[in-house]
Design an enzyme around this catalytic site. Structure first.
Site, PDB file in Angstrom:
ATOM      1  N   SER A 114       8.492   3.483   5.306  1.00 13.80           N
ATOM      2  CA  SER A 114       9.630   3.465   4.409  1.00 13.80           C
ATOM      3  C   SER A 114       9.191   3.430   2.948  1.00 13.80           C
ATOM      4  O   SER A 114       8.090   3.836   2.619  1.00 13.80           O
ATOM      5  CB  SER A 114      10.537   2.283   4.724  1.00 13.80           C
ATOM      6  OG  SER A 114      11.806   2.509   4.175  1.00 13.80           O
ATOM      7  N   HIS A 133       4.716  -7.648  -0.210  1.00 14.03           N
ATOM      8  CA  HIS A 133       4.340  -8.885  -0.888  1.00 14.03           C
ATOM      9  C   HIS A 133       5.057  -8.993  -2.235  1.00 14.03           C
ATOM     10  O   HIS A 133       5.659  -8.031  -2.707  1.00 14.03           O
ATOM     11  CB  HIS A 133       2.823  -8.927  -1.080  1.00 14.03           C
ATOM     12  CG  HIS A 133       2.055  -8.940   0.213  1.00 14.03           C
ATOM     13  ND1 HIS A 133       1.323 -10.028   0.644  1.00 14.03           N
ATOM     14  CD2 HIS A 133       1.912  -7.990   1.182  1.00 14.03           C
ATOM     15  CE1 HIS A 133       0.761  -9.757   1.817  1.00 14.03           C
ATOM     16  NE2 HIS A 133       1.104  -8.514   2.166  1.00 14.03           N
ATOM     17  N   ASP A 151       0.880  -1.172   0.000  1.00 17.45           N
ATOM     18  CA  ASP A 151       0.000   0.000   0.000  1.00 17.45           C
ATOM     19  C   ASP A 151       0.913   1.216   0.000  1.00 17.45           C
ATOM     20  O   ASP A 151       1.772   1.339   0.900  1.00 17.45           O
ATOM     21  CB  ASP A 151      -0.858   0.046   1.266  1.00 17.45           C
ATOM     22  CG  ASP A 151      -1.952  -1.009   1.300  1.00 17.45           C
ATOM     23  OD1 ASP A 151      -2.019  -1.842   0.377  1.00 17.45           O
ATOM     24  OD2 ASP A 151      -2.739  -1.003   2.270  1.00 17.45           O
TER      25      ASP A 151
END
Length: 262
Positions: A227, A142, A86
């Site tokens: 980050s 992911h 995201d």
């Protein structure tokens, strides 16, 4: 006058020793009481979390939370490359003879970003995304493709902030910060997932156990503070979605574009 002053403060606070202290507190049970306030300040949708706030053992445990099953469907269309996180897109475009151009006013070379790996040549005229995760975002990373891990590298470095201030005011943050690089082989070639550490906790961890063969959307790693992920696609292997631009928000599992099968 203030910008050099803030740069100096950031330089001083980018030491790993300070990050370790911050990280130790965030991982302690003493930090549990901060979770509700942290969630409120950053507008985190707590209803999306896998567990209730009271079930998290520390602030770090909450920060690295998983989401409820089904909240991030992964695009299953053939030849699709998906967002690993995201994030907000803070840079994207073709790589021009090994140069990543104008990420918040600064240019980077693929060589420095990949720590002068021999694999750099594969990305000389590829495509890149810079994906920034704010404290509000879900912080698990992911896999963007179906494929196999062919190499991993940990690059020690600084822990400068990777937000708007850090990218604009600090010198070459993406290639000076600590990085965890994962190279994956897929149907159309190769992709590099560059996980860039940030100020404060700055810890990037692979999930355990980690298989060498992964499906699109499988868990790969997680950040222990906000980050950035830099995603590099090999030359002549990728076509980006035409509606994406700097400033676009993407969710994990959302299509970023199409892989061109070899």
């Amino acid at each position: 006058m203030m910008k050099p002053f803030f740069r100096l403060l950031t330089e001083l606070s980018s030491r790993k020793s300070i990050s370790r202290l911050t990280g130790s507190f965030a991982k302690s049970r003493a930090s549990r009481g901060l979770i509700p306030r942290f969630a409120k300040i950053y507008g985190i949708p707590v209803q999306d979390a896998e567990k209730h706030l009271s079930e998290y053992a520390s602030l770090n445990d909450f920060f690295t939370r998983r989401l409820r099953t089904g909240l991030r469907p992964v695009d299953v269309a053939e030849h699709t490359l998906v967002s690993p996180v995201d994030a907000a897109i803070t840079g994207m475009g073709p790589i021009e003879e090994g140069l990543i151009v104008n990420v918040k006013g600064q240019d980077y070379t693929v060589e420095e970003l990949l720590n002068f790996s021999p694999r750099t040549v594969n990305y000389k005229n590829g495509f890149y995304f810079v994906l920034y995760l704010s404290p509000t975002d879900y912080h698990r990373i992911h896999t963007p493709v179906d494929g196999s891990i062919i190499e991993k590298e940990h690059v020690p470095g600084k822990v400068y902030p990777v937000n708007e201030f850090g990218l604009r005011q600090m010198r070459r943050v993406l290639s000076r910060n600590e990085r965890l690089i994962t190279y994956m082989q897929h149907e159309g070639g190769e992709v590099a997932v560059v996980k860039v550490g940030a100020m404060n906790v700055s810890s990037i961890q692979y999930v355990k156990p980690l298989s060498n063969t992964l499906g699109r959307g499988d868990e790969l790693a997680y950040f222990e503070f906000g980050s950035t992920v830099v995603l590099l696609m090999e030359s002549d292997t990728f076509i980006s979605r035409s509606d994406l631009h700097v400033g676009s928000k993407v969710k994990m599992g959302e299509a970023l574009g199409l892989i061109q099968p070899s």
